[in-house]
Design a protein around this motif. Sequence first.
Motif, PDB file in Angstrom:
ATOM      1  N   ARG A   1      -3.107   5.822   1.196  1.00 32.03           N
ATOM      2  CA  ARG A   1      -3.441   4.435   0.875  1.00 32.03           C
ATOM      3  C   ARG A   1      -3.493   3.556   2.103  1.00 32.03           C
ATOM      4  N   THR A   2      -2.869   3.998   3.174  1.00 36.06           N
ATOM      5  CA  THR A   2      -2.870   3.204   4.405  1.00 36.06           C
ATOM      6  C   THR A   2      -2.795   4.136   5.603  1.00 36.06           C
TER       7      THR A   2
ATOM      8  N   ASN B   1      -0.483   7.830   4.100  1.00 31.65           N
ATOM      9  CA  ASN B   1      -0.005   8.217   2.773  1.00 31.65           C
ATOM     10  C   ASN B   1      -1.128   8.262   1.729  1.00 31.65           C
TER      11      ASN B   1
ATOM     12  N   ARG C   1       0.819  -1.216   0.000  1.00 30.52           N
ATOM     13  CA  ARG C   1       0.000   0.000   0.000  1.00 30.52           C
ATOM     14  C   ARG C   1       0.853   1.267   0.000  1.00 30.52           C
ATOM     15  N   GLY C   2       1.832   1.273  -0.861  1.00 31.37           N
ATOM     16  CA  GLY C   2       2.680   2.443  -1.041  1.00 31.37           C
ATOM     17  C   GLY C   2       3.801   2.588  -0.037  1.00 31.37           C
TER      18      GLY C   2
ATOM     19  N   ASP D   1      -8.372  -7.664  -0.356  1.00 34.31           N
ATOM     20  CA  ASP D   1      -8.163  -6.261  -0.014  1.00 34.31           C
ATOM     21  C   ASP D   1      -7.652  -6.116   1.416  1.00 34.31           C
TER      22      ASP D   1
ATOM     23  N   ARG E   1     -12.707   1.515   5.430  1.00 33.26           N
ATOM     24  CA  ARG E   1     -13.252   0.837   4.244  1.00 33.26           C
ATOM     25  C   ARG E   1     -14.383  -0.129   4.591  1.00 33.26           C
TER      26      ARG E   1
ATOM     27  N   ASP F   1      -7.143   1.454   7.973  1.00 30.77           N
ATOM     28  CA  ASP F   1      -7.708   1.230   6.639  1.00 30.77           C
ATOM     29  C   ASP F   1      -9.007   0.452   6.725  1.00 30.77           C
TER      30      ASP F   1
END
Length: 441
Positions: free
Chosen positions: A146-147, A144, A37-38, A303, A315, A311
């Motif tokens: 993404r996480t 970031n 995740r980046g 996912d 989500r 996260d």
Amino acid sequence: MPASRRLLAVAVTTAACLGAQALGVTAAHASDPVVSRGVTIPAFYTPPAALPHADGTLVRSEPLPLALSLPSLHGPLPGTATRLMYKSTDADGRPMAVTGAYIEPTAAWKGEGPRPLVVVAPGTMGQGDQCAASLGLEHPLRFNGRTVSVGYEDVSVYRLLASGTAVVVTDYAGLGTTDRLHTYVNRVDEAHAVLDAARAARSVRGGSVTAASRVGLFGYSQGGGASAAAAELQPSYAPDVHLAGTYAGAPPADLTEVTRGIDGTELTGALGWSLNGFLQSDPSLKPLADAHLNAAGRAALADLSTMCVGDAILRYGYRHSSRWTTDGSSLGDIIAATPRLQAFLDTQRIGKLKPAGPVRVATGVNDNLVPHAQARRLAVDWCALGADVTYRPVNLPNLVSPLINHFGPLLADQGDAVSWLTDRLSGRPAGNTCASLPGQR
């Protein structure tokens, strides 16, 4: 963006276990960095091809910069940290590498005997490698886009260091290490990782912990279950660890009850972490997964496999597992109707073995995320086995949020939990509340 080897392994495992369609993941070369995740995972966390034979043996170590550190006349506060990788054994008897961190405190130990050691078993961090508690000591807050990763266990670690105890934190199986998926709430994997962390701490260069040091176990939520399981398995797996006391806060001792408690709350995503880990631990469960999970369920598991707790809340918070199944049944209903799943979860039950040494079980009376009743039952079960149990019900108001009902007692009781454990590490005898337990909530 280039996919990581970890994401590839997760995708392949998920597809094989769940019968999913092929996922769009491109293989990375062995020399490429692992990215989750980046977040680029340091090369330190990739295990070597071969591991030492003895459990608890250090594989490698390096200095770990603490994000929160202050200079003092006697050294950095709260101490000097070392990143660790050590050898352990998983529930199937296979060797595995586990990472973590050891912190040698600057504060002097003022209790009886040599400086003791506390193994901190972290609460739920997630399943992505970037969520590992050892990385949280270096990066307490990571965001970031993404996480979202929060090193909330840093608070308990620093409180313990201030008392003069050395601390070793385990990342558990597959959390941090890039060669396998984290087997979330697998009691044997977690117990072995906790006990072998205590062994590994003895070999850290510059550390003051020896085989003569008293050892305490400290954990809440997932960590409460891990420390409880470790206390049960210590006599057979690690008799060389001088266990003086165990704090098990809000332990998920009965996963059947916990599954029902978590479903539809902020932490529904934890159900996906459990399923991912169980399918890795026991591939024979694959036909059941094939029969019950729909496309949305398979996608959610893939996912979640790289998500941290932040996260998952964002989500999958307040989702219901019935959206993941072919007939709209919840995972709790499927478990209740499937003897094979009931038998598997029964192997994960904590409370069937007498724990070593005194134990302190604390649980919020209004905790409906990791339900209070099943945690209290662990104390009852241990009392029936003749264990030295201190049970503490944490009385806080019942709030709307299950997550707050669960984490409120973590903070409210933490000071008392640290004091109780440091008393055990000083050699003071523990009280026993088994006689009064029937009258407590």
